[in-house]
Structure formats: structure tokens, C-alpha cells
Motif scaffolding. Structure first.
Motif, PDB file in Angstrom:
ATOM      1  N   VAL A  26     -13.458  -3.207   4.855  1.00 24.81           N
ATOM      2  CA  VAL A  26     -13.102  -1.813   5.139  1.00 24.81           C
ATOM      3  C   VAL A  26     -13.007  -1.082   3.802  1.00 24.81           C
ATOM      4  O   VAL A  26     -12.691  -1.684   2.777  1.00 24.81           O
ATOM      5  N   ASP A  27     -13.287   0.220   3.854  1.00 25.13           N
ATOM      6  CA  ASP A  27     -13.233   1.018   2.623  1.00 25.13           C
ATOM      7  C   ASP A  27     -12.765   2.432   2.990  1.00 25.13           C
ATOM      8  O   ASP A  27     -13.220   3.021   3.976  1.00 25.13           O
ATOM      9  N   GLY A  28     -11.856   2.955   2.197  1.00 26.58           N
ATOM     10  CA  GLY A  28     -11.305   4.287   2.460  1.00 26.58           C
ATOM     11  C   GLY A  28     -12.381   5.368   2.425  1.00 26.58           C
ATOM     12  O   GLY A  28     -13.242   5.363   1.553  1.00 26.58           O
ATOM     13  N   SER A  72      -8.625  -1.385  -5.169  1.00 28.72           N
ATOM     14  CA  SER A  72      -8.887   0.043  -4.978  1.00 28.72           C
ATOM     15  C   SER A  72      -8.660   0.426  -3.508  1.00 28.72           C
ATOM     16  O   SER A  72      -7.615   0.107  -2.943  1.00 28.72           O
ATOM     17  N   ASP A  73      -9.652   1.057  -2.866  1.00 27.61           N
ATOM     18  CA  ASP A  73      -9.466   1.491  -1.470  1.00 27.61           C
ATOM     19  C   ASP A  73     -10.202   0.588  -0.494  1.00 27.61           C
ATOM     20  O   ASP A  73     -10.562   1.015   0.597  1.00 27.61           O
ATOM     21  N   GLU A  74     -10.463  -0.656  -0.903  1.00 25.85           N
ATOM     22  CA  GLU A  74     -11.205  -1.551  -0.004  1.00 25.85           C
ATOM     23  C   GLU A  74     -10.496  -2.877   0.224  1.00 25.85           C
ATOM     24  O   GLU A  74      -9.669  -3.301  -0.586  1.00 25.85           O
ATOM     25  N   TYR A  75     -10.821  -3.509   1.335  1.00 22.29           N
ATOM     26  CA  TYR A  75     -10.287  -4.839   1.646  1.00 22.29           C
ATOM     27  C   TYR A  75     -11.331  -5.627   2.433  1.00 22.29           C
ATOM     28  O   TYR A  75     -11.961  -5.088   3.346  1.00 22.29           O
TER      29      TYR A  75
HETATM   30 MG   LIG Z   1     -14.118   1.891  -2.445  1.00 23.86          MG
END
Ligand SMILES: [Mg+2]
Ligand SMILES: Nc1nc2c(ncn2[C@@H]2O[C@H](COP(=O)(O)OP(=O)(O)OP(=O)(O)O)[C@@H](O)[C@H]2O)c(=O)[nH]1
Ligand SMILES: [Mg+2]
Length: 316
Positions: free
Chosen positions: A76-78, A123-126
Motif C-alpha cells: 500500500v502507498d499513500g 515513508s508512506d508505504e507498507y
Molecule cells: Mg511512497
């Protein structure tokens, strides 16, 4: 055409066939026909299951089963977090609250969904790895992905105030998701190494970039120019000689990202018990082992991690 005739035509699919349930309904009275509209008896007689002429639309669904015996990764990524981080005044280059919130969401995903054996984020990912033996939702890619994304996104909003206290969340954040399957352990380890290498490269660049801007007084454009073509050693040198920063002393969570694995943890809680005379009570400590997602900020690149944690990928 009268409404009755239309109903008969719709449900029977032909001019002669008045469907059996509809016929019963007509006999039973005007208020009982509604459920009968979409049901009729199939011609196969006693084995006849309730079906509708509309059921063919199911055939349009496509099979999206993930290949058996493969590791399933959902990342997933923001969505547009460049803007989200600006609007919520995230600290540059790293906002510890935002990273801890991401980790909290990932923990929740691991606990709520089945068969996730390891997760890695920065960062904005998992990224979430479903075990190759998982048969959760018959291994349907859409189920894996949508469950992860929705659980993650709702957790982000749910746990926001635990990390940002009184600062409100200004609008609902979104996350995208993708599924990638990896047929071998080597491929899976390389995938995780790739994400960690990305974390390292971005973090080093951002650390120097923001040092040049915030401490060195350069404009973002000038800082970008200064860093063009520099190697890792050059960036280390700028940080050390110009700002007295030893990159290796930067917090591990920024440099390595976050790893979540299942581990047994000893949970100690207090319990009130009655003493033998049955009137007095006493508080005692009880401990029990629970398997929980545990957070690590460590190297995934290289064999050491996998040698120390053989249970992660082992058969289950
Ligand atoms: Mg990202
Ligand atoms: N200041 C700050 N910004 C962050 C932090 N973590 C993530 N971001 C921001 O989030 C962005 C994430 O990058 P991307 O996922 O590539 O880009 P995006 O803007 O989310 O765009 P899409 O993913 O394509 O929708 C970074 O470029 C930063 O701007 C943080 O800890 N602090
Ligand atoms: Mg993003």
C-alpha cells in the motif's frame, strides 16, 4: 403492456412460461408476489435450485487466484502524500509521529487479517507478505488487496489522534494497493531488500537535502543542484564536514525502515484474587505468553536476519 404481463415476461423469459413461484404468489394474493419476481423453478425438476435469469452476469467475474505455492505481497502507498504531509506539517525529512502511525496501522492489519508473516514499511508505504501456504479467501488477489488497503486506511484515521494528539486530520487520506507474487524465497527476500535499499537511498538524499536547506540556507533548487551526481560517500561527507552530522548515528527507524514479525511476548497483567478465607482480596501479577507483531528496525538485506528468524518463512 400491463404491469402484470411485463412481470410475467421478465421473470419467465418466454411468452408461455408463468414461473411457478409467481403463479403461487398470484394465487396467494397481491402482496406476496414481490420475492417471487426473481425466482422460478428450473426445468431440472426436484433438484431445481432457485435461480434467476439475471444470474448469468456472474460469468463476467474473472478469476484472480494467486498462483499456488507463491509468496503474495500486497503493497500500500499513500495517495499524494507529498500534499498530505505538507498540509499536516509533517517534520522534514522524517516525521516520527507519521512513521509510528504507519507502524500502528500495519500492526492492526497483521492482527486483523490472516497469514501475514512479515511486513516492511518506510515513508508512506507498507508491504505485507502473505505466507505461500495461505489459502485465505481462496487466494483471491482482489480479496488480499482490498482487505489490506481498507484495513490500513481506516486504521490511519482511527489511530491518528494517538500520534497527532490535538492536531486534527484535515481530510480523509487514501492509499493505493498492488499485489505481486514471488515464486521463490530468494525473490521475496530480494523484494524486501529492494524496498529497504529504496528507504536508505531516499533517506540519505532527504537528510542532506534538508540539512542544506534548513541549516545551510540554500534554496531547494540550489540544494538539488548541489546534490546532482553525488554518490553516497559524497553525501556522507557533506553531512559530516558541513553540518557535523554522522549519518550512521541517525535513528534506525529512518535509515532502515520498519519490520514487523510475529514473536512471543510475555504479557504481565494484574489480577484480583480472593484469598482462602473468601472475604479478603489480593492483587497478583499474572504473566502469559502471546504472539504479537513486534517492531524491528534492522537490516533485511543479507542473510543474517533470515538466519536469526527462520520461523518467518517456515512451513505452517
Ligand atoms: Mg511512497
Ligand atoms: N515531511 C515529510 N514528508 C513525508 C514523510 N513521509 C512521507 N512524506 C511525503 O510523502 C511522499 C511519498 O512519496 P510518494 O509516495 O512517492 O509520492 P506521493 O506524493 O504520495 O504520490 P503518489 O504515491 O503517487 O500518490 C514523500 O515524497 C514526502 O513528500 C515524512 O516523514 N515527513
Ligand atoms: Mg505515495
Amino acid at each position: 403492456m400491463s404491469p402484470w404481463k411485463r412481470i410475467i415476461e421478465l421473470t419467465s423469459g418466454g411468452e408461455n412460461g408463468v414461473p411457478f413461484p409467481l403463479m403461487c404468489s398470484l394465487v396467494l394474493g397481491r402482496y406476496s408476489w414481490c420475492p417471487a419476481l426473481v425466482l422460478w423453478r428450473t426445468s431440472s425438476g426436484s433438484a431445481g435450485m432457485a435461480k434467476s435469469k439475471f444470474e448469468y452476469v456472474k460469468e463476467f467475474e474473472v478469476q484472480d487466484t494467486c498462483l499456488r505455492n507463491c509468496w503474495v505481497v500486497v503493497r500500500v502507498d499513500g495517495k499524494n502524500f507529498h500534499r498530505f504531509s505538507e498540509q499536516h506539517n509533517f517534520t522534514k525529512p522524517n516525521d516520527i509521529r507519521a512513521l509510528q502511525l504507519m507502524n500502528r496501522c500495519a500492526k492492526n492489519v497483521m492482527k486483523e487479517l490472516d497469514n501475514i508473516c512479515i511486513a516492511y514499511g518506510s515513508s508512506d508505504e507498507y508491504s505485507f507478505v502473505f505466507h505461500k501456504n495461505s489459502n485465505w479467501h481462496k487466494r483471491r488477489a482482489s480479496k488480499f488487496m482490498t482487505h489490506v488497503v481498507s484495513q490500513f486506511a481506516s486504521s490511519y484515521v482511527f489511530y491518528w489522534k494517538e500520534f497527532f494528539s490535538s492536531q486534527p486530520i484535515l481530510y480523509p487520506p487514501g492509499f493505493d494497493g498492488r499485489v505481486v507474487i514471488y515464486p521463490s524465497e530468494e525473490n521475496l527476500k530480494d523484494y524486501l531488500s529492494w524496498r529497504q535499499a529504496d528507504c536508505h537511498i531516499n533517506n540519505m538524499y532527504n537528510t542532506v537535502f534538508w540539512a542544506l536547506v534548513q541549516k545551510g540556507g540554500l534554496t531547494p533548487a540550489k540544494a538539488q543542484e548541489r546534490l546532482r551526481g553525488t554518490l553516497s560517500a559524497d553525501k556522507n561527507e557533506i553531512l559530516f564536514s558541513e553540518f557535523g552530522i554522522n549519518y550512521n548515528n541517525e535513528p534506525l527507524i529512518y535509515r532502515k525502515g520498519s519490520v514487523l514479525i510475529w514473536q512471543k511476548v510475555n504479557e504481565v497483567s494484574k489480577k484480583t484474587v480472593k484469598l482462602s478465607n473468601e472475604t479478603e482480596e489480593q492483587e497478583v501479577e499474572v504473566s502469559r505468553w502471546r504472539t504479537e507483531p513486534v517492531l524491528l528496525h534492522t537490516d533485511l538485506i543479507g542473510e543474517q536476519f533470515w538466519e536469526e528468524h527462520t520461523a518467518i518463512l517456515s512451513y505452517r
